[in-house]
Scaffold this motif. Structure first.
Motif, PDB file in Angstrom:
ATOM      1  N   ALA A   1       7.824 -71.532 -48.754  1.00 26.62           N
ATOM      2  CA  ALA A   1       9.218 -71.920 -48.569  1.00 26.62           C
ATOM      3  C   ALA A   1      10.154 -70.745 -48.320  1.00 26.62           C
ATOM      4  N   PHE A   2       9.722 -69.533 -48.665  1.00 33.36           N
ATOM      5  CA  PHE A   2      10.682 -68.442 -48.575  1.00 33.36           C
ATOM      6  C   PHE A   2      10.056 -67.100 -48.214  1.00 33.36           C
ATOM      7  N   ALA A   3       9.319 -66.493 -49.136  1.00 34.31           N
ATOM      8  CA  ALA A   3       8.902 -65.098 -48.957  1.00 34.31           C
ATOM      9  C   ALA A   3       7.968 -64.899 -47.765  1.00 34.31           C
ATOM     10  N   ALA A   4       6.958 -65.753 -47.639  1.00 31.59           N
ATOM     11  CA  ALA A   4       6.003 -65.574 -46.537  1.00 31.59           C
ATOM     12  C   ALA A   4       6.658 -65.772 -45.166  1.00 31.59           C
ATOM     13  N   PRO A   5       7.420 -66.860 -44.945  1.00 32.28           N
ATOM     14  CA  PRO A   5       8.099 -66.991 -43.651  1.00 32.28           C
ATOM     15  C   PRO A   5       9.085 -65.855 -43.382  1.00 32.28           C
ATOM     16  N   ARG A   6       9.778 -65.409 -44.444  1.00 33.97           N
ATOM     17  CA  ARG A   6      10.722 -64.299 -44.262  1.00 33.97           C
ATOM     18  C   ARG A   6       9.990 -63.039 -43.816  1.00 33.97           C
ATOM     19  N   ALA A   7       8.819 -62.795 -44.401  1.00 32.57           N
ATOM     20  CA  ALA A   7       8.037 -61.616 -44.019  1.00 32.57           C
ATOM     21  C   ALA A   7       7.662 -61.676 -42.543  1.00 32.57           C
ATOM     22  N   GLY A   8       7.263 -62.870 -42.075  1.00 32.58           N
ATOM     23  CA  GLY A   8       6.938 -63.024 -40.666  1.00 32.58           C
ATOM     24  C   GLY A   8       8.131 -62.791 -39.775  1.00 32.58           C
ATOM     25  N   LEU A   9       9.292 -63.274 -40.207  1.00 31.21           N
ATOM     26  CA  LEU A   9      10.514 -63.115 -39.421  1.00 31.21           C
ATOM     27  C   LEU A   9      10.942 -61.654 -39.357  1.00 31.21           C
ATOM     28  N   VAL A  10      10.835 -60.947 -40.487  1.00 27.90           N
ATOM     29  CA  VAL A  10      11.187 -59.524 -40.500  1.00 27.90           C
ATOM     30  C   VAL A  10      10.217 -58.724 -39.633  1.00 27.90           C
ATOM     31  N   ALA A  11       8.925 -59.098 -39.675  1.00 30.28           N
ATOM     32  CA  ALA A  11       7.943 -58.423 -38.824  1.00 30.28           C
ATOM     33  C   ALA A  11       8.327 -58.567 -37.359  1.00 30.28           C
ATOM     34  N   TYR A  12       8.828 -59.737 -37.000  1.00 29.41           N
ATOM     35  CA  TYR A  12       9.252 -59.976 -35.617  1.00 29.41           C
ATOM     36  C   TYR A  12      10.498 -59.167 -35.272  1.00 29.41           C
ATOM     37  N   GLU A  13      11.504 -59.227 -36.160  1.00 29.19           N
ATOM     38  CA  GLU A  13      12.792 -58.589 -35.883  1.00 29.19           C
ATOM     39  C   GLU A  13      12.678 -57.068 -35.791  1.00 29.19           C
ATOM     40  N   MET A  14      11.871 -56.453 -36.683  1.00 28.08           N
ATOM     41  CA  MET A  14      11.813 -54.996 -36.738  1.00 28.08           C
ATOM     42  C   MET A  14      10.563 -54.400 -36.098  1.00 28.08           C
ATOM     43  N   GLY A  15       9.509 -55.225 -35.969  1.00 27.81           N
ATOM     44  CA  GLY A  15       8.267 -54.684 -35.462  1.00 27.81           C
ATOM     45  C   GLY A  15       7.926 -55.054 -34.036  1.00 27.81           C
ATOM     46  N   PHE A  16       8.543 -56.134 -33.527  1.00 29.03           N
ATOM     47  CA  PHE A  16       8.167 -56.637 -32.209  1.00 29.03           C
ATOM     48  C   PHE A  16       9.367 -56.780 -31.269  1.00 29.03           C
ATOM     49  N   LYS A  17      10.445 -57.322 -31.781  1.00 25.69           N
ATOM     50  CA  LYS A  17      11.623 -57.595 -30.958  1.00 25.69           C
ATOM     51  C   LYS A  17      12.209 -56.347 -30.281  1.00 25.69           C
ATOM     52  N   PRO A  18      12.204 -55.156 -30.930  1.00 22.63           N
ATOM     53  CA  PRO A  18      12.778 -53.966 -30.274  1.00 22.63           C
ATOM     54  C   PRO A  18      12.114 -53.605 -28.952  1.00 22.63           C
ATOM     55  N   PHE A  19      10.887 -54.093 -28.736  1.00 19.57           N
ATOM     56  CA  PHE A  19      10.183 -53.770 -27.494  1.00 19.57           C
ATOM     57  C   PHE A  19      10.438 -54.800 -26.395  1.00 19.57           C
TER      58      PHE A  19
END
Length: 434
Positions: A96-114
Motif C-alpha cells: 500500500a505504501f513503501a514498496a510502490p513508493r520505492a518503485g516510483l522513486v527509482a523511476y523519478e531519480m534513476g530512470f526519468k533523468p535520461f
C-alpha cells in the motif's frame, strides 16, 4: 544438517539485511538533514542515528529474543489483535505504501533523468519491468541470501563507498550555520527526522524473513538462529551508520552546489553532478535503483511469507499478487495513498516501539498479558491523537500535552503505563508469569 554458518554466509546475511533496510528514503533524508543542520551536523547526526539505526537494530534483537517471529513478539496478546496489527503493518509498509513508493522513486531519480519527454507510458513500462525483476528475485525465497547478499548488495555498497570517498576527498562547499529547528534543537530534530525511514516497522518484518532464510540454510537451533539474527542486525546497522554519516557530511558540505535545493534528492543530484559530471548521474541512478530494488524484494518477500500463513494461498502466488499490486499502485493515485497512509503510520509506529520495549521488559512484568494490553492500548490511544493532528484535524485543545507539538504525545503516557503495570498483581493462582 549443519548447525553453523560460514563467515561468508554470515556476512552475506548481514549484507542482505542491510540492503533490505536501505531504500531510497534512507538515501534522500540524511543529505537534507545535514544541509539544514550545518555546523550542528554532529548533534543532528547522533539524533538521526539513534532512531534510524538504533531502533531498527533493537527491533531485530527483539525479534530474536522473542523467538524469531511475530507470534513470539505478540504471544501475550489475543490472537485476533496480534493478527490485525501484523496485517496493518504489512499492508502499509508493503503493497500500500513503501514498496510502490520505492518503485516510483527509482523511476523519478534513476530512470526519468535520461528521458527527454517522460509521460505516463514510460512510468507504466518502468513499473512493470521494475516489479517484474523484484518478483523474479522474491520467488526464489530460499536463495535470497545468495541473490541479495552476494550479488546485488556488494554492487550497491561499492557505489556508496565510491560516493563517500569522493565526498571526503573533494567536499563541494564549506559547512554553513545551522538553519531552522537545527539551530537550537539539533539532536531532537535529527531524532525525529530518523522516524521518516520507518525502519522500526521494517525490523519487525525483515526479522521474520531473515529467520526463515537462516533456517533454510540448515540452522535448526533456536539459540544459534537468535545469534545469527543478531549478527545480521549488527552488520546491517554498521552499514547503515556508514551510509548516514557520509550522506550527512555530503549535505553539510553542499552549500557550494545545492544552494536553494528543495529536498535531499535535489541536493544529492547536484552534488554527484559536481563531483563526477554527466557520469555522476549514472552512478546516482545505479545507487537509487539498486537501493529501491533490494528494499522492494525484501518487502514483497516478507509480506508474501506472512500472508501465506494466514490463508491457503502459497508464498509464490502471494509474490505475484503483491508484485502486480505494487506496480498498479505505483501508477495510480500514489499521492492520495500517501496522504491516507501517513496518519496510519503515525498511529502504528508508537505501538511498534512499545511492543519492542515490552519484549525486553516482559520478564519483569508480574502479569504480561495485562501489561501488553494496557501499554499497547495507551500508546495507541495517544498515537491516534498525533495521527489526527497529522491528518489536519484541529487538535489545538490538546497542545498542552507533553511533546504533542513534536508528534510524540504518546511517549510520556506510554512510559507511565509501563511503570504502572510493573506493580500489577500476578494472575490468580500464579506466583509469576511463564
Amino acid at each position: 544438517m549443519k548447525e553453523s554458518l560460514k563467515v561468508s554466509d554470515i556476512l552475506a546475511l548481514g549484507f542482505m539485511t542491510f540492503a533490505f533496510f536501505l531504500g531510497a528514503g534512507n538515501i534522500i533524508f540524511p543529505p537534507q538533514a545535514g544541509f539544514l543542520a550545518g555546523d550542528h551536523t554532529f548533534s543532528a547526526m547522533l539524533g538521526f542515528l539513534t532512531t534510524a539505526v538504533g531502533l531498527p537494530l533493537i527491533g531485530i534483537i527483539a525479534v530474536a529474543v522473542a523467538g524469531g517471529g511475530w507470534k513470539g513478539l505478540t504471544r501475550d496478546l489475543p490472537t485476533s489483535v496480534a493478527t490485525l496489527m501484523a496485517v496493518l503493518i504489512f499492508i502499509i509498509i508493503g503493497p500500500a505504501f513503501a514498496a510502490p513508493r520505492a518503485g516510483l522513486v527509482a523511476y523519478e531519480m534513476g530512470f526519468k533523468p535520461f528521458l527527454t519527454d517522460a509521460g505516463q507510458w514510460e512510468l507504466s513500462l518502468f513499473s512493470v519491468v521494475f516489479f517484474a525483476v523484484a518478483m523474479f528475485f522474491s520467488l526464489s525465497q530460499g536463495k535470497l541470501i545468495d541473490t541479495i547478499g552476494k550479488l546485488l548488495t556488494p554492487a550497491l555498497f561499492a557505489a556508496l563507498v565510491v560516493l563517500a570517498i569522493a565526498v571526503v576527498v573533494n567536499p563541494q562547499g564549506d559547512i554553513a550555520p545551522a538553519q531552522g529547528a537545527y539551530v537550537d534543537q539539533a539532536f531532537a530534530t535529527g531524532f525525529l527526522e530518523g522516524y521518516n525511514t520507518m525502519d522500526t516497522f521494517a525490523a519487525l518484518m525483515f526479522g521474520m524473513l531473515i529467520v526463515d532464510v537462516i533456517r533454510k540454510k540448515g540452522i535448526t537451533s533456536d539459540t544459534k538462529t537468535c545469534k545469527y539474527l543478531i549478527y545480521a542486525g549488527v552488520i546491517a546497522a554498521t552499514g547503515l551508520a556508514f551510509v548516514y554519516v557520509s550522506l550527512f557530511y555530503l549535505g553539510a558540505t553542499a552549500t557550494g552546489v545545492a544552494a536553494g535545493a528543495a529536498n535531499g534528492g535535489a541536493i544529492l543530484s547536484a552534488y554527484v553532478m559536481a563531483l563526477f559530471g554527466p557520469a555522476g548521474q549514472i552512478i546516482l541512478s545505479a545507487i537509487i535503483i539498486l537501493a529501491c530494488l533490494t528494499t522492494v524484494i525484501g518487502l514483497v518477500s516478507a509480506c508474501a511469507d506472512y500472508f501465506s500463513t494466514l490463508v491457503k494461498v502459497s508464498y509464490r502466488q502471494w509474490v505475484v499478487i503483491l508484485s502486480v499490486a505494487c506496480a498498479i499502485v505505483a501508477n495510480v493515485g500514489l499521492t492520495q495513498l500517501i496522504a491516507i497512509s501517513v496518519p496510519v503510520l503515525f498511529a502504528l509506529y508508537p505501538v511498534a516501539i512499545a511492543l519492542i520495549a515490552l519484549t525486553f521488559l516482559r520478564r519483569f512484568m508480574p502479569n504480561p498479558a495485562l501489561a501488553y494490553r494496557v501499554v499497547l492500548g495507551v500508546s495507541l490511544v495517544f498515537a491516534l491523537l498525533d495521527a489526527a493532528k497529522v491528518a489536519g484535524m484541529d487538535m489545538s485543545l490538546l497542545k498542552a500535552l507533553p511533546l504533542f507539538n513534536f508528534g510524540m504525545a504518546w511517549l510520556l503516557p506510554t512510559v507511565i503505563a509501563t511503570v504502572a503495570v510493573r506493580f500489577a498483581p500476578a494472575p490468580k493462582g500464579e506466583s509469576s508469569h511463564a
